[in-house]
Design an enzyme around this catalytic site. Structure first.
Site, mmCIF file in Angstrom:
data_model
loop_
_atom_site.group_PDB
_atom_site.id
_atom_site.type_symbol
_atom_site.label_atom_id
_atom_site.label_comp_id
_atom_site.label_asym_id
_atom_site.label_seq_id
_atom_site.Cartn_x
_atom_site.Cartn_y
_atom_site.Cartn_z
ATOM 1 N N GLU A 91 -41.653 10.029 51.738
ATOM 2 C CA GLU A 91 -42.523 10.619 50.714
ATOM 3 C C GLU A 91 -41.933 11.920 50.166
ATOM 4 O OE1 GLU A 91 -46.524 11.351 52.092
ATOM 5 O OE2 GLU A 91 -47.223 11.803 50.073
ATOM 6 N N LYS A 268 -54.279 13.975 57.313
ATOM 7 C CA LYS A 268 -53.133 13.176 56.835
ATOM 8 C C LYS A 268 -51.991 14.122 56.440
ATOM 9 C CE LYS A 268 -50.495 10.730 53.879
ATOM 10 N NZ LYS A 268 -49.390 11.248 53.060
HETATM 11 P P1 HMG Z 1 -42.837 25.893 44.718
HETATM 12 O O1 HMG Z 1 -43.488 27.126 45.245
HETATM 13 O O2 HMG Z 1 -43.064 25.476 43.331
HETATM 14 O O3 HMG Z 1 -41.294 25.962 44.936
HETATM 15 O O4 HMG Z 1 -43.179 24.711 45.711
HETATM 16 P P2 HMG Z 1 -40.291 27.112 44.693
HETATM 17 O O5 HMG Z 1 -39.246 26.521 43.797
HETATM 18 O O6 HMG Z 1 -40.930 28.396 44.301
HETATM 19 O O7 HMG Z 1 -39.680 27.290 46.168
HETATM 20 C C1 HMG Z 1 -40.397 27.913 47.229
HETATM 21 C C2 HMG Z 1 -39.908 27.339 48.538
HETATM 22 O O8 HMG Z 1 -40.354 25.979 48.674
HETATM 23 C C3 HMG Z 1 -38.406 27.251 48.667
HETATM 24 O O9 HMG Z 1 -37.892 28.503 49.071
HETATM 25 C C4 HMG Z 1 -38.234 26.193 49.727
HETATM 26 O O10 HMG Z 1 -38.520 26.706 50.989
HETATM 27 C C5 HMG Z 1 -39.317 25.207 49.318
HETATM 28 P P3 HMG Z 1 -36.427 28.964 48.538
HETATM 29 O O11 HMG Z 1 -35.471 28.294 49.443
HETATM 30 O O12 HMG Z 1 -36.283 28.494 47.125
HETATM 31 O O13 HMG Z 1 -36.436 30.429 48.668
HETATM 32 N N1 HMG Z 1 -38.817 24.219 48.342
HETATM 33 C C6 HMG Z 1 -38.004 23.184 48.642
HETATM 34 N N2 HMG Z 1 -37.432 22.793 49.790
HETATM 35 C C7 HMG Z 1 -36.675 21.674 49.779
HETATM 36 N N3 HMG Z 1 -36.463 20.936 48.665
HETATM 37 C C8 HMG Z 1 -37.007 21.293 47.488
HETATM 38 C C9 HMG Z 1 -37.816 22.457 47.444
HETATM 39 N N4 HMG Z 1 -38.511 23.081 46.460
HETATM 40 C C10 HMG Z 1 -39.109 24.143 47.041
HETATM 41 N N5 HMG Z 1 -36.773 20.538 46.401
HETATM 42 C C11 HMG Z 1 -43.573 22.559 46.540
HETATM 43 C C12 HMG Z 1 -42.911 23.364 45.451
HETATM 44 C C13 HMG Z 1 -43.441 21.095 46.253
HETATM 45 C C14 HMG Z 1 -42.883 22.882 47.870
HETATM 46 C C15 HMG Z 1 -45.058 23.021 46.592
HETATM 47 O O14 HMG Z 1 -45.657 22.743 45.381
HETATM 48 C C16 HMG Z 1 -45.849 22.378 47.704
HETATM 49 O O15 HMG Z 1 -45.706 22.736 48.861
HETATM 50 N N6 HMG Z 1 -46.701 21.437 47.345
HETATM 51 C C17 HMG Z 1 -47.456 20.645 48.328
HETATM 52 C C18 HMG Z 1 -46.746 19.336 48.512
HETATM 53 C C19 HMG Z 1 -47.337 18.511 49.600
HETATM 54 O O16 HMG Z 1 -48.194 18.905 50.365
HETATM 55 N N7 HMG Z 1 -46.844 17.295 49.697
HETATM 56 C C20 HMG Z 1 -47.288 16.344 50.681
HETATM 57 C C21 HMG Z 1 -47.670 15.080 50.017
HETATM 58 S S1 HMG Z 1 -49.322 15.150 49.432
HETATM 59 C C22 HMG Z 1 -50.194 14.554 50.804
HETATM 60 O O17 HMG Z 1 -49.861 13.516 51.281
HETATM 61 C C23 HMG Z 1 -51.153 15.351 51.610
HETATM 62 C C24 HMG Z 1 -52.419 15.938 51.000
HETATM 63 O O18 HMG Z 1 -53.291 14.967 50.474
HETATM 64 C C25 HMG Z 1 -53.061 16.644 52.181
HETATM 65 C C26 HMG Z 1 -54.337 17.366 51.850
HETATM 66 O O19 HMG Z 1 -55.078 16.942 50.956
HETATM 67 O O20 HMG Z 1 -54.613 18.365 52.573
HETATM 68 C C27 HMG Z 1 -52.087 16.875 49.902
#
Ligand code: HMG
Length: 428
Positions: A91, A268
């Site tokens: 994912e 989850k």
């Molecule tokens: P952001 O703040 O837009 O990213 O986050 P950024 O470009 O400002 O980067 C900040 C940091 O995020 C980075 O630090 C990395 O640590 C990390 P840096 O190294 O740049 O100083 N980061 C990454 N690490 C690896 N690969 C990448 C990357 N981009 C950033 N490509 C982010 C973007 C997607 C991380 C943020 O929006 C986020 O955490 N979103 C949540 C995503 C999530 O939870 N996904 C799980 C799937 S959804 C689910 O199944 C569960 C859910 O339903 C559970 C619930 O309801 O509670 C949501």
């Protein structure tokens, strides 16, 4: 590009981020940092991580191996130790989310973990036993304990073994429950061996039948607590102050306690990280899932594994749940990739692995909650999912990034839109 490695952490002098590198550059980083041997690096490069013989020995009717992406999350400071954490997950955004929260928590002091014990319980089940037989067994409980203790000499030698024996009574059933310290192994085979040997002894003592003997996957003896305090400035977004983000996270955490439907999704998000590390380390994630289900219902109503509150000007998160795993034995020893994951984490005990896995669960939870109460989940999640959508639409090579970029621009994350973008691109 120059990397520095100080035996504790890693860094980059050029400003290039790990997620901006190619896979080969990441492997080189791990090699230079002392996380991998040359042989392990070659194993990763070969992308052929399981031999026919090994596949035959681990499962039945095998005809190949099934691959999932293998990556690592960064910036996990757990009990004062810095970890890179390998994760296996299909994912998009889970590894990014784990790293994202881990960095915010590291900047606020890191995770603290409080494992309780590493005890696996097993059940010897007797049915319709007479009062006379039951009394005989109860009187012989020290003898049964001693027999069970000697049923697995190598576990004893490693400092583990039986730590408790109890009789539990349920209408027509009586259960002899053994608590077993499995040291660093997940212990299913050890516990079942001890139980089956002991049940033969019990059967002889009562001159009757034992219905079954098997370990319990309740995980009750393997509950861990993980805590993190996050400074408000680590939580802010472009449009929301950190204090407001924290307050909204606390409210959403309270809603998860009130709504079972929300609690399940909350959990989850936690399991996203936990299962991914268990897979990467060759652990039995089904056992973990079963233990988690049981724990969520412990109070009688399904509950979230974590809660968030404000204290002393910080957002404080606590995760409490069983984490069933091992760092030696079984598939963990057999699978070269599991060994490689432990090497990258520099793990020396199952307790340490339990702490890191718990920290990953809490980190994934924080990122999901932060996204949910600010931009919404789709912004970050779909932003990263756009590449897999592009591939599903048929994009190859350089087309993938171009289609993904256009998807992110239009924010219309549908397969149809991806196909149209691809057609337009190819028409040019
Ligand atoms: P952001 O703040 O837009 O990213 O986050 P950024 O470009 O400002 O980067 C900040 C940091 O995020 C980075 O630090 C990395 O640590 C990390 P840096 O190294 O740049 O100083 N980061 C990454 N690490 C690896 N690969 C990448 C990357 N981009 C950033 N490509 C982010 C973007 C997607 C991380 C943020 O929006 C986020 O955490 N979103 C949540 C995503 C999530 O939870 N996904 C799980 C799937 S959804 C689910 O199944 C569960 C859910 O339903 C559970 C619930 O309801 O509670 C949501």
């Amino acid at each position: 590009m120059y990397w520095w490695w100080n035996g504790y952490g890693y860094g980059c002098k050029t400003g290039m981020k790990i997620y901006e590198m190619t896979d080969e550059q990441r492997i080189k980083l791990l090699l230079d940092g002392g996380y991998l041997t040359e042989g392990q690096a070659d194993l990763l490069r070969s992308r052929q991580t399981i031999s026919t013989d090994l596949a035959d020995s681990l499962s039945e009717n095998q005809i190949g191996s099934f691959s999932l992406p293998y990556g690592f999350a960064t910036d996990f400071l757990v009990d004062g130790i810095d970890y890179l954490v390998p994760m296996v997950i299909e994912e998009p955004s889970v590894i990014a989310a784990a790293s994202n929260a881990a960095k915010r928590i590291k900047n606020s002091g890191g995770f603290r973990t409080f494992p309780t014990s590493r005890i696996v319980y097993g059940q010897i089940v007797l049915e319709n036993i007479t009062q006379a037989s039951l009394s005989r067994l109860e009187q012989a409980s020290s003898e049964i304990f001693e027999f069970a203790q000697n049923a697995h000499p190598s576990l004893l030698k490693r400092g583990g073994g039986v730590v408790s024996l109890n009789f539990n009574y349920y209408d027509e059933f009586v259960e002899i429950e053994l608590g077993i310290d499995t040291v660093d192994a997940m212990g299913a085979n050890m516990v079942n061996t001890i139980l089956e040997k002991t049940s033969q002894k019990v059967s002889t003592m009562i001159n009757g039948d034992v219905l079954c003997s098997i370990l319990s996957n309740s995980g009750q003896g393997q509950v861990i607590t993980v805590e993190a305090e996050i400074n408000f400035d680590q939580l802010s977004t472009k449009t929301m102050a950190g204090h407001e983000v924290a307050t909204r996270i606390v409210k959403l955490s309270a809603f998860a306690k009130a709504s079972v439907k929300r609690a399940v999704t909350h959990n989850k998000g936690i399991m996203n990280g936990i299962d991914a590390v268990l897979l990467a380390t060759g652990n039995d994630f089904r056992a973990q899932e079963a233990a988690a289900h049981s724990f969520a219902f412990e109070s009688g109503q399904y509950q979230p594994f974590s809660e968030w509150h404000l204290a002393e000007g910080k957002l404080v998160g606590t995760l409490k749940m069983p984490i069933e795993l091992g760092s030696v034995g079984g598939a963990i020893r057999a699978l070269p990739m599991a060994q490689l994951s432990l090497a990258i984490m520099k793990i020396h005990s199952s307790k340490q692995l339990q702490s890191v896995v718990g920290a990953v669960g809490l980190a994934n939870n924080l990122s999901a909650l932060r996204a949910l109460v600010t931009t919404g989940i789709q912004a970050g999640h779909m932003g990263l999912q756009s590449k897999s959508l592009a591939i599903s639409a048929g994009a190859v090579g350089t087309e993938i990034d171009l289609v993904a970029a256009k998807l992110n621009q239009t924010k219309n994350y549908t397969i149809k839109n991806a196909q149209n973008i691809l057609l337009e691109l190819r028409d040019k």
